[in-house]
Design a protein around this motif. Sequence first.
Motif, PDB file in Angstrom:
ATOM      1  N   GLY A 214     -53.739  -3.700 -23.324  1.00  9.19           N
ATOM      2  CA  GLY A 214     -53.962  -4.016 -24.848  1.00  9.19           C
ATOM      3  C   GLY A 214     -55.270  -5.021 -24.902  1.00  9.19           C
ATOM      4  N   TYR A 215     -55.570  -5.751 -24.033  1.00  7.68           N
ATOM      5  CA  TYR A 215     -56.709  -6.979 -24.317  1.00  7.68           C
ATOM      6  C   TYR A 215     -57.602  -6.724 -23.370  1.00  7.68           C
ATOM      7  N   GLY A 216     -57.519  -5.842 -22.381  1.00 10.97           N
ATOM      8  CA  GLY A 216     -58.732  -5.796 -21.482  1.00 10.97           C
ATOM      9  C   GLY A 216     -58.620  -6.460 -20.229  1.00 10.97           C
ATOM     10  N   SER A 217     -57.970  -7.775 -20.316  1.00  9.19           N
ATOM     11  CA  SER A 217     -57.746  -8.578 -18.938  1.00  9.19           C
ATOM     12  C   SER A 217     -57.038  -9.470 -19.546  1.00  9.19           C
ATOM     13  N   LEU A 218     -56.370 -10.346 -18.682  1.00  9.10           N
ATOM     14  CA  LEU A 218     -55.579 -11.581 -18.516  1.00  9.10           C
ATOM     15  C   LEU A 218     -56.383 -12.517 -19.508  1.00  9.10           C
ATOM     16  N   SER A 219     -57.590 -12.762 -18.854  1.00  5.76           N
ATOM     17  CA  SER A 219     -58.379 -13.900 -19.524  1.00  5.76           C
ATOM     18  C   SER A 219     -58.624 -13.372 -21.019  1.00  5.76           C
ATOM     19  N   ALA A 220     -58.613 -12.062 -21.344  1.00  5.02           N
ATOM     20  CA  ALA A 220     -59.057 -11.908 -22.811  1.00  5.02           C
ATOM     21  C   ALA A 220     -57.909 -12.181 -23.625  1.00  5.02           C
ATOM     22  N   PHE A 221     -56.754 -12.076 -23.095  1.00  7.93           N
ATOM     23  CA  PHE A 221     -55.439 -12.700 -23.877  1.00  7.93           C
ATOM     24  C   PHE A 221     -55.482 -13.987 -24.085  1.00  7.93           C
ATOM     25  N   TRP A 222     -55.537 -14.760 -22.990  1.00  9.06           N
ATOM     26  CA  TRP A 222     -55.445 -16.364 -22.963  1.00  9.06           C
ATOM     27  C   TRP A 222     -56.403 -16.921 -23.943  1.00  9.06           C
ATOM     28  N   ASP A 223     -57.698 -16.224 -23.861  1.00  8.79           N
ATOM     29  CA  ASP A 223     -58.845 -16.721 -24.781  1.00  8.79           C
ATOM     30  C   ASP A 223     -58.466 -16.851 -26.276  1.00  8.79           C
ATOM     31  N   PHE A 225     -56.103 -18.246 -27.455  1.00  8.59           N
ATOM     32  CA  PHE A 225     -55.363 -19.450 -27.817  1.00  8.59           C
ATOM     33  C   PHE A 225     -56.417 -20.603 -28.106  1.00  8.59           C
ATOM     34  N   GLY A 226     -57.491 -20.561 -27.537  1.00  9.14           N
ATOM     35  CA  GLY A 226     -58.773 -21.324 -27.854  1.00  9.14           C
ATOM     36  C   GLY A 226     -58.240 -22.803 -27.439  1.00  9.14           C
ATOM     37  N   SER A 227     -59.087 -23.445 -28.075  1.00  7.50           N
ATOM     38  CA  SER A 227     -58.807 -24.964 -27.662  1.00  7.50           C
ATOM     39  C   SER A 227     -57.429 -25.488 -28.009  1.00  7.50           C
ATOM     40  N   LYS A 228     -56.504 -24.700 -28.777  1.00  7.09           N
ATOM     41  CA  LYS A 228     -55.389 -25.322 -29.278  1.00  7.09           C
ATOM     42  C   LYS A 228     -54.363 -25.210 -27.818  1.00  7.09           C
ATOM     43  N   ALA A 229     -54.795 -24.386 -26.820  1.00  2.00           N
ATOM     44  CA  ALA A 229     -54.023 -24.339 -25.842  1.00  2.00           C
ATOM     45  C   ALA A 229     -54.699 -24.890 -24.493  1.00  2.00           C
ATOM     46  N   ASP A 230     -55.765 -25.361 -24.325  1.00  2.00           N
ATOM     47  CA  ASP A 230     -56.722 -25.831 -23.395  1.00  2.00           C
ATOM     48  C   ASP A 230     -55.717 -26.078 -22.019  1.00  2.00           C
ATOM     49  N   SER A 231     -55.030 -27.158 -22.418  1.00  2.00           N
ATOM     50  CA  SER A 231     -54.355 -27.733 -21.200  1.00  2.00           C
ATOM     51  C   SER A 231     -53.176 -26.712 -20.728  1.00  2.00           C
ATOM     52  N   CYS A 232     -52.938 -25.719 -21.568  1.00  4.70           N
ATOM     53  CA  CYS A 232     -51.736 -25.042 -21.313  1.00  4.70           C
ATOM     54  C   CYS A 232     -52.098 -23.796 -20.292  1.00  4.70           C
ATOM     55  N   CYS A 233     -53.257 -23.018 -20.928  1.00  7.22           N
ATOM     56  CA  CYS A 233     -53.744 -21.975 -19.916  1.00  7.22           C
ATOM     57  C   CYS A 233     -55.142 -22.018 -20.330  1.00  7.22           C
ATOM     58  N   PRO A 234     -55.864 -22.646 -19.349  1.00  8.97           N
ATOM     59  CA  PRO A 234     -57.500 -22.802 -19.533  1.00  8.97           C
ATOM     60  C   PRO A 234     -58.022 -21.619 -19.989  1.00  8.97           C
ATOM     61  N   VAL A 235     -58.853 -21.664 -20.809  1.00  8.93           N
ATOM     62  CA  VAL A 235     -59.790 -20.666 -21.367  1.00  8.93           C
ATOM     63  C   VAL A 235     -61.250 -20.337 -20.702  1.00  8.93           C
ATOM     64  N   SER A 236     -61.904 -19.225 -21.034  1.00  9.61           N
ATOM     65  CA  SER A 236     -62.964 -18.757 -20.219  1.00  9.61           C
ATOM     66  C   SER A 236     -64.022 -19.820 -20.276  1.00  9.61           C
ATOM     67  N   GLY A 237     -64.067 -20.535 -21.264  1.00 11.04           N
ATOM     68  CA  GLY A 237     -65.409 -21.571 -21.601  1.00 11.04           C
ATOM     69  C   GLY A 237     -65.040 -23.025 -20.728  1.00 11.04           C
ATOM     70  N   ASP A 238     -63.878 -22.927 -19.949  1.00 10.82           N
ATOM     71  CA  ASP A 238     -63.497 -24.057 -19.235  1.00 10.82           C
ATOM     72  C   ASP A 238     -64.409 -24.435 -18.357  1.00 10.82           C
ATOM     73  N   THR A 239     -64.778 -25.749 -18.235  1.00 11.59           N
ATOM     74  CA  THR A 239     -66.044 -26.167 -17.198  1.00 11.59           C
ATOM     75  C   THR A 239     -65.232 -27.205 -16.225  1.00 11.59           C
ATOM     76  N   SER A 240     -64.092 -27.370 -16.437  1.00 12.77           N
ATOM     77  CA  SER A 240     -63.378 -28.344 -15.559  1.00 12.77           C
ATOM     78  C   SER A 240     -62.770 -27.753 -14.218  1.00 12.77           C
ATOM     79  N   GLY A 241     -62.991 -26.534 -14.022  1.00 14.73           N
ATOM     80  CA  GLY A 241     -62.174 -26.085 -12.727  1.00 14.73           C
ATOM     81  C   GLY A 241     -60.601 -25.387 -12.865  1.00 14.73           C
ATOM     82  N   SER A 242     -60.197 -25.800 -14.080  1.00 14.84           N
ATOM     83  CA  SER A 242     -58.658 -25.590 -14.359  1.00 14.84           C
ATOM     84  C   SER A 242     -58.483 -24.193 -14.193  1.00 14.84           C
ATOM     85  N   ARG A 243     -59.678 -23.203 -14.838  1.00 16.55           N
ATOM     86  CA  ARG A 243     -59.425 -21.721 -14.681  1.00 16.55           C
ATOM     87  C   ARG A 243     -59.106 -21.239 -13.263  1.00 16.55           C
TER      88      ARG A 243
END
Length: 265
Positions: A214-223, A225-243
């Motif tokens: 449906g979304y192309g990838s798991l990452s595309a799905f989590w993305d 959520f944007g910053s609203k859920a940053d610490s719940c499911c780290p998004v593509s732009g994450d630079t902290s290594g959480s991803r």
Amino acid sequence: MQDADKATKQTITQAYESNHFNEVLAETLHLGGLELTARVAEIAGINENLHVLDIASGRGTTACFLARQYGCRVTGIDLSDISTKLSTHKATVQGLAPDTGFLTADAEYLPFADCSFDVIVSECSFSLLTNKEIGAQEIARVLKPGGTFAFTDVLLTFPLSQDLKTNLTFSCCFSGAETKAGYLELLEHAGLAQTYFEDHSKTLKKATYQVITGYGSLSAFWDQFGSKADSCCPVSGDTSGSRKLWLRMFREGKPGYGLFSFIKP
Ligand SMILES: C[S@@+](CC[C@H](N)C(=O)[O-])C[C@H]1O[C@@H](n2cnc3c(N)ncnc32)[C@H](O)[C@@H]1O
């Protein structure tokens, strides 16, 4: 409640208040849908004479389903005030109130007297508790002797390494999941005895497939959520290594999904 805990809990509830999960999970906010809920009800022996507590009741879909299908009285609690309001509205519209009712409350501090419920259910939520020892004790406390606690949740095939656990900076049902033995230990320590287990990992595979197609990838799905859920499911732009840690969590833990049932002796 400590500030760090409070912030984590807020992040978790906000993620489920968004509509993104509904696109994959449809009506319910758990894997397996109402088909799996019916299986939980069957295993727990739910009938019209029982008072059921649904812990982390989300949008009230399970509670209303149980009340309609089995004629039982149901109380749902959820940490999200928005979800409580939606659930109360749902029960009212369906003509199930006040026997089906909802409260905003924390599963780790249940606002009920000891031995209040015949059955407790919880779907895809025990893994989210920041203090599962206290959560398990609360379940055991408000359950009547002879009562059943039946839950479905994400389950790890292998425990996460200590190094990974220490570094995880986010909270979700995957990072909070236990192995089968881990859930058993927590609930037995609280005084409950296991009566049943069923593997439902195929529901997780099905949802993953749906997301990817449906979304192309798991990452595309989590993305989404944007910053609203940053610490719940780290998004593509994450630079902290959480991803990276998030992906490692899947590789190490090999998550599945299970249905457990326990009795209070
Ligand atoms: C995956 S959803 C499942 C909702 C519902 N059980 C269902 O299956 O539709 C997780 C729910 O847990 C709630 N939650 C998370 N932590 C909680 C806590 N400590 N106490 C009560 N509810 C909590 C969230 O607000 C969210 O509604």
